[in-house]
Design a protein around this motif. Sequence first.
Motif, PDB file in Angstrom:
ATOM      1  N   GLU A  11      -8.309   4.501  -8.311  1.00  0.00           N
ATOM      2  CA  GLU A  11      -8.796   3.127  -8.192  1.00  0.00           C
ATOM      3  C   GLU A  11      -9.367   2.634  -9.516  1.00  0.00           C
ATOM      4  O   GLU A  11      -9.083   1.516  -9.950  1.00  0.00           O
ATOM      5  N   HIS A  14      -6.606   2.168 -12.116  1.00  0.00           N
ATOM      6  CA  HIS A  14      -5.650   1.111 -11.775  1.00  0.00           C
ATOM      7  C   HIS A  14      -6.261  -0.282 -11.825  1.00  0.00           C
ATOM      8  O   HIS A  14      -5.566  -1.250 -12.138  1.00  0.00           O
ATOM      9  N   SER A  15      -7.530  -0.389 -11.540  1.00  0.00           N
ATOM     10  CA  SER A  15      -8.139  -1.715 -11.389  1.00  0.00           C
ATOM     11  C   SER A  15      -9.273  -1.993 -12.364  1.00  0.00           C
ATOM     12  O   SER A  15      -9.990  -2.967 -12.196  1.00  0.00           O
ATOM     13  N   SER A  16      -9.444  -1.161 -13.372  1.00  0.00           N
ATOM     14  CA  SER A  16     -10.530  -1.401 -14.318  1.00  0.00           C
ATOM     15  C   SER A  16     -10.224  -2.615 -15.182  1.00  0.00           C
ATOM     16  O   SER A  16      -9.081  -3.070 -15.287  1.00  0.00           O
ATOM     17  N   ILE A  20      -5.740  -3.299 -16.089  1.00  0.00           N
ATOM     18  CA  ILE A  20      -5.530  -3.914 -14.782  1.00  0.00           C
ATOM     19  C   ILE A  20      -4.094  -3.723 -14.314  1.00  0.00           C
ATOM     20  O   ILE A  20      -3.150  -4.127 -14.979  1.00  0.00           O
ATOM     21  N   HIS A  21      -3.938  -3.062 -13.199  1.00  0.00           N
ATOM     22  CA  HIS A  21      -2.688  -2.905 -12.469  1.00  0.00           C
ATOM     23  C   HIS A  21      -1.517  -2.428 -13.329  1.00  0.00           C
ATOM     24  O   HIS A  21      -0.479  -3.068 -13.420  1.00  0.00           O
ATOM     25  N   CYS A  51      -0.341  -0.946  -3.611  1.00  0.00           N
ATOM     26  CA  CYS A  51      -1.130  -2.036  -4.180  1.00  0.00           C
ATOM     27  C   CYS A  51      -0.429  -3.377  -3.938  1.00  0.00           C
ATOM     28  O   CYS A  51       0.662  -3.608  -4.465  1.00  0.00           O
ATOM     29  N   ASN A  53      -1.116  -6.385  -5.051  1.00  0.00           N
ATOM     30  CA  ASN A  53      -0.963  -7.183  -6.271  1.00  0.00           C
ATOM     31  C   ASN A  53       0.246  -6.731  -7.077  1.00  0.00           C
ATOM     32  O   ASN A  53       1.019  -7.550  -7.580  1.00  0.00           O
ATOM     33  N   CYS A  54       0.409  -5.430  -7.212  1.00  0.00           N
ATOM     34  CA  CYS A  54       1.536  -4.900  -7.978  1.00  0.00           C
ATOM     35  C   CYS A  54       2.858  -5.239  -7.310  1.00  0.00           C
ATOM     36  O   CYS A  54       3.836  -5.549  -7.988  1.00  0.00           O
TER      37      CYS A  54
END
Length: 75
Positions: A11, A14-16, A20-21, A51, A53-54
Amino acid sequence: MVDGLQVRILEEAHSSRYSIHLGSTKMYHDLREVYWWISVKKGIAEFVAKCPNCQQVKVEHQRPSGLAQKIELLK
């Protein structure tokens, strides 16, 4: 306990704010320098595949597939 730690690592990676993504390949190359566990590549691919968004971005950037074209074979 280990599974929870792996999910938290995924997480964060992947989302920092700084990554991002990322796609699964880029994410794997970045994480393998610091972390390793059994089936790390498979785990990353499954995480990214879930995910939303991805998946939306991926669909927008993919070329639409056309109809299959018949290929003539020379005899």
